[in-house]
Design a protein around this motif. Sequence first.
Motif, mmCIF file in Angstrom:
data_model
loop_
_atom_site.group_PDB
_atom_site.id
_atom_site.type_symbol
_atom_site.label_atom_id
_atom_site.label_comp_id
_atom_site.label_asym_id
_atom_site.label_seq_id
_atom_site.Cartn_x
_atom_site.Cartn_y
_atom_site.Cartn_z
ATOM 1 N N VAL B 45 0.868 -1.185 0.000
ATOM 2 C CA VAL B 45 0.000 0.000 0.000
ATOM 3 C C VAL B 45 0.901 1.230 0.000
ATOM 4 N N ARG B 46 0.894 1.942 -1.097
ATOM 5 C CA ARG B 46 1.850 3.048 -1.232
ATOM 6 C C ARG B 46 1.209 4.399 -0.986
ATOM 7 N N MET B 47 -0.026 4.529 -1.422
ATOM 8 C CA MET B 47 -0.686 5.822 -1.279
ATOM 9 C C MET B 47 -1.580 5.768 -0.047
ATOM 10 N N VAL B 48 -1.355 6.671 0.883
ATOM 11 C CA VAL B 48 -2.090 6.581 2.153
ATOM 12 C C VAL B 48 -2.854 7.859 2.494
ATOM 13 N N GLY B 49 -2.765 8.879 1.652
ATOM 14 C CA GLY B 49 -3.508 10.088 1.985
ATOM 15 C C GLY B 49 -3.393 11.116 0.887
ATOM 16 N N ARG B 50 -4.113 12.212 1.089
ATOM 17 C CA ARG B 50 -4.052 13.330 0.148
ATOM 18 C C ARG B 50 -3.467 14.519 0.883
ATOM 19 N N SER B 51 -2.784 15.373 0.131
ATOM 20 C CA SER B 51 -2.091 16.466 0.811
ATOM 21 C C SER B 51 -3.069 17.564 1.226
ATOM 22 N N PHE B 52 -2.599 18.382 2.116
ATOM 23 C CA PHE B 52 -3.373 19.385 2.828
ATOM 24 C C PHE B 52 -4.058 20.384 1.896
ATOM 25 N N LYS B 53 -3.308 20.955 0.974
ATOM 26 C CA LYS B 53 -3.857 22.041 0.150
ATOM 27 C C LYS B 53 -4.255 21.551 -1.244
ATOM 28 N N TYR B 54 -3.313 20.832 -1.888
ATOM 29 C CA TYR B 54 -3.509 20.490 -3.298
ATOM 30 C C TYR B 54 -4.146 19.124 -3.494
ATOM 31 N N HIS B 55 -4.351 18.389 -2.401
ATOM 32 C CA HIS B 55 -4.940 17.057 -2.492
ATOM 33 C C HIS B 55 -4.146 16.149 -3.412
ATOM 34 N N ARG B 56 -2.846 16.302 -3.355
ATOM 35 C CA ARG B 56 -1.992 15.412 -4.163
ATOM 36 C C ARG B 56 -1.832 14.076 -3.453
ATOM 37 N N PRO B 57 -1.683 13.022 -4.207
ATOM 38 C CA PRO B 57 -1.497 11.705 -3.588
ATOM 39 C C PRO B 57 -0.216 11.706 -2.749
ATOM 40 N N ARG B 58 -0.317 11.115 -1.590
ATOM 41 C CA ARG B 58 0.873 11.066 -0.736
ATOM 42 C C ARG B 58 1.049 9.673 -0.158
ATOM 43 N N GLY B 59 2.303 9.324 0.053
ATOM 44 C CA GLY B 59 2.622 8.018 0.634
ATOM 45 C C GLY B 59 3.403 8.179 1.921
ATOM 46 N N ILE B 60 3.756 7.061 2.494
ATOM 47 C CA ILE B 60 4.546 7.070 3.726
ATOM 48 C C ILE B 60 5.924 7.629 3.387
ATOM 49 N N PHE B 61 6.385 8.571 4.182
ATOM 50 C CA PHE B 61 7.616 9.284 3.857
ATOM 51 C C PHE B 61 8.768 8.883 4.766
ATOM 52 N N SER B 62 8.453 8.567 6.020
ATOM 53 C CA SER B 62 9.511 8.313 6.994
ATOM 54 C C SER B 62 9.152 7.071 7.797
ATOM 55 N N ALA B 63 9.958 6.780 8.803
ATOM 56 C CA ALA B 63 9.657 5.644 9.671
ATOM 57 C C ALA B 63 9.571 6.099 11.126
ATOM 58 N N GLY B 64 9.283 7.388 11.331
ATOM 59 C CA GLY B 64 9.322 7.849 12.723
ATOM 60 C C GLY B 64 8.300 8.915 13.025
#
Lengths: 95, 983, 187
Positions: B45-64
């Motif tokens: 599962v790579r895409m886990v949300g949409r960004s705050f302003k532009y609603h761009r696809p976003r994935g997990i970025f870090s591990a912390g």
Amino acid sequence: MIINHPLLGPRDASEFTYLGDASLIDRPDPEADDAAKQFHDYVYLRDNPVGEHRELWFHEHGDRSWLVVTRNTLTHEITRVELAKDVAIARGRRR
Amino acid sequence: MTQAFRLAKGGLVDRSQTLEFRFDGAAYNGHGGDTLASALLANGVRMVGRSFKYHRPRGIFSAGSEEPNALVELRRGARQEPNTRATMAELFGGLDARSQNYRGSLKYDLLAVNDLFSPFLSAGFYYKTFMWPKPFWEKLYEPAIRAAAGLGRLSREPDPDVYDKGYLHCDILVIGAGPSGLSAALTAGRAGVRVILADEDFRIGGRLNAETLGVNDMAGSDWADATRAELASMDNVRVMTRTTVFGAYDHGVYGAIERQTDHLPHSSGKPRQVLWRIYTRRAIVCAGATERSIAFPDNDRPGVMLAGGVRAYANRFAVGTGRSVSIFTNNDTGWRTASDLSAKGVPIAAIIDTREISPLAAPRGAAVVMGGRVTGTKGRHCVRSITLAGGQTIECDCLAVSGGWSPNVHLTCHQRGRPQWNEDIAAFTPGGDMPFGMRVAGAANGIYSLQNCLADGRETAVGILDEFGLNPPADDALTADEEAASISAFWHVREGKGRAFVDLQNDVTVKDIRLSHQEGFRSVEHLKRYSTLGMATDQGRTANVLGLAILAQASGKSIPETGTTIFRPPYTPVAIGAIAGRSRGKEFRSVRKTPGHRWAEKNGAKFVESGLWMRAQWFAREGETHWRQSCDREVRQTRASVGICDVTTLGKIDIQGRDAAEFVNRVYSNGFAKLPVGKCRYGLVLREDGLVMDDGTTARLGENHFVMTTTTANAVTVFRHLEFCRQCLWPGLDVHLISVTEQWAQAAIAGPNARKLLEKLVDPDHDISSDAFPFMACGEISVCGGVPTRLFRISFSGELAYEIAVPARYGNSLMAVLMQAGEEFGATPYGVEALNVMRIEKGHATGSELNGQTSARDLGLGRMMSDRKDYIGRVLSQREHLVREDGLKLVGFKPVDTAQELKAGAHFIAKGKEMTTENDEGWMTSVAWSPNLQTSIGLGFIERGDSRIGETVIAADPLREKSIEVEIVSPHFIDPEGERLRG
Amino acid sequence: MAEFDLIAESPLNGLQRAFEGVTVEEVSGRAIVSVAFSDRAGLEQAVRTSLDLTLPFVGNTARVETRDLLILSLQSDQIFVLFPQTGHRPDLEIAEIAGDQGLVTDQSDGWALLRVSGPGSRTALERICMLDLHPDIFTVGAVARTVMEHLGVIIHRDGEQSFLLMSARSSAESFAHAVVTSVENVI
């Protein structure tokens, strides 16, 4: 904040109630000619320093002693804590 | 339900434990030891949300805990919690998580159209775009923006979980249980001092779990585990996992939040989180460092991740973050990602290093591009390929980026400490002004090699032990694997099209920062507020340094010249519920009950909160449906025969000592020095400014023994004031104070039959006849066969009345016995409503009149200011304004039309004048219906009131739209001569 | 027997709760008398003569086992004396000991007393008591006046794993609730 009580050691500030400038110990002489002016200044005029400030705290949830706490208003560093009674006596207050 | 991206072996997950969970409704499996993020990645599962302003696809970025993107909603119903970092959410069986910030579905978000409007949503767009027309802001723009932007949703239901607080003490608080924290805790623990080791993770070890570096010939994670076990075995060490130290406060006090049941399916009624206040002598911040990104076009696509995070997923969680991974780095640690992943069988497509140095050891098959730059990424919901500056395209489904590491200096800034730029590591390190007792060790201090972190932890602890005058324990010389960590700063790629993101959580791009600068927002503080860089839940952990480096470049200044914003608590978000702790609903504050409370409950009392006290308001009898019926009956019956009222709540202060009389005489405005033993007197306490602080009756029980009563509301304030006078003003007086409010249960017995009732209880050797015990007498007697009793012949109601005090243990019984003895007289209990009616009928002041703005003269008590002695408040009570003849005076009021009802708070205006502030002559303080006079009556202050008896004015009440004509009358409505109370 | 009898009630109605590792119980039947003094040496002499005891300093206690009497030193000019309540005027009993060196006030009815004991008692009290109760710091015999859940409390360690708590009678139910909740939250 921690107040290092001279008799009880360090205690959390939430046990205390704050009053204000320790100059409140110096109640003017009510018989003085300019008593009205002196009392006006005593009740209403305060320094508001950036830095060291001597202030009165009451150990309400503790031993009920009034303390004179010397605190830096900028850093909150407390450099001295005295029993207000001792301070009052040292300033010549008696009866 | 396969975990297609789970590596075949290795990692610190418990493969024997399979946990089923749901994300956006679909079922997946993970293992014990997973976070939600690692389990999602394991399932591809790579895409886990949409960004705050532009609603761009976003994935997990870090591990912390620095995660800017993977914010999800956890749980359902009232327990739904938005904006939870998937990287911090520990996986448990049955976990139900959902993505946020889209309309429609996550993959086909209707608001993704915002991305096309991005030119209008640049830095400061709120301030520019929606300026005009003005009414549109509230009606259109703001609701639309709020609906489209913003993150998760609240459940809008009360939080069903419980939270708690607590207090801990230690000599050394070690914040962070990575290599330096473990080394410091071990040194301090072995030396025998009290240590608390706290870490936000559920597993001790920090980066030791995420890297493959060994310590003392053990795997780093094994060494961490062994060290945890040793620390846990020490009585003087407390190891706290799932605990974030979020704030450094004055004098070595730290705030920490411990997540006690968040990792469990149910909290089983136990506190979900505990907010700790930790008192320390010293603290060592071993908070490590956070990796930052590099800004390049389309660097926000799912699959673009921090290189250290990619390493953590592989090494700790046994998850490959892609089938083919590329690395983009400006430092040596990026290369470690390549070698670690390759060792675990994850193919490395390319390593792109911005530096012009000779390449480090690259895994076989990986293309190496030195001096390279990524200028773009492609792929709809996940990266599919990247483009380099030379135009070369590389296929890969994960791009691991490392822009260097920023020490986690946050706690060092909580008391305005300012970090300093360190060019060697291209990062800010803690500045000189640390909070009291704070030290920093390891990566948080800019020390990046494992060997040096271990040594720094130990040395820092040794330094503190030395300050304590203690010897350090024997050095067990921890040794660690070597590693390379050099860096050459590189911030953003100038080539390429598409937006280069700096702050992923707030959708702030390189262009936004340049634009802000161009528009004049040149200080970092202004940049932050204008562009929203570094705001919201992650507080720019991965973005801040990158952002200000870009600002520095735009302004042609160095980074130290540009400066940095600093941090306030909390380090990571803390739930409001945890801050509230137990203080919710009925438990918001404690309740005080009089000893007679249970009796009152059984006898129909309705209670009113008066401060913390519960006081009986009235006692409803059968058939009474309105409080006024009960109250009127209580008043009439008391005035006709006898009534009983619980007055325990009044403050009582025992004053003893050789100078007790002198002391009392100085704190009251009227004379007390000559009060005879066995008598009471009503007194006024003034503040030093000459206004009334409190009133009450003080009894002289002995030559050197007084009992002062205060009002219920001011009991604490007056005690404090008396102690101030005693200790600070007259330290030479021999006088001692102690509160006896709680010791005595006190009841008023009022009415013509009061004495007859009382005589039935008083032991025969005490004479309470009017001659022996006249009005204002007091004495220590006994009742009911020897129960010590204090009796005061005082009256608030204006009737023949006594107040009787017995030890509190008898208080409940006293009410019953008084009623029993009063049965033949038809005695009634009365509550504070009837009490209030009767005192208004007598013109007695209470809190409504003693409101801190009134003088004794205003109250008509000018004669109570002695001119034969000094007392607190004397000098200033003689000020011109306070002695003017045309000042306010307390008088009574009646409606001219007795069918009308008076309202407290109404202001007096002369008839025929406008209702303006200029024409305001005073106000109504208290009103009541007098069942005796069959009219509404009131007390109030009005200019020259005492000389205007008989005059009529308007009581104006514009708020309630009711203004009526009232007559000024004497405040003594009943028995003005006081014959009843002397009877 | 008089026609009307006053019946005594304890503030917490004999509350007793046993949990795994912690017991919370009301302590009743104790007389509490405060003694204020201006001349410490004078009172010390009086106490030494009648009780063969050295007056403890603030934060400390002293015990007279034979009389089951406990002195809590709470202020520089005030102590509390706890002992079995037998008569109606415990203050006069202490006045006899203090003579003209102490000013006595009966406090027996002003306080609710709770004993929290057992191996888990310190862990439970961590949730409401901001004082450091480590046995090396708050030793057996120590006493302090502090605040728990906004309520004034006198805390005395009367055993390795036992604490006597005193709080105002009127808010005793709130106080007991706070203590019991603390225990429930940690067991």
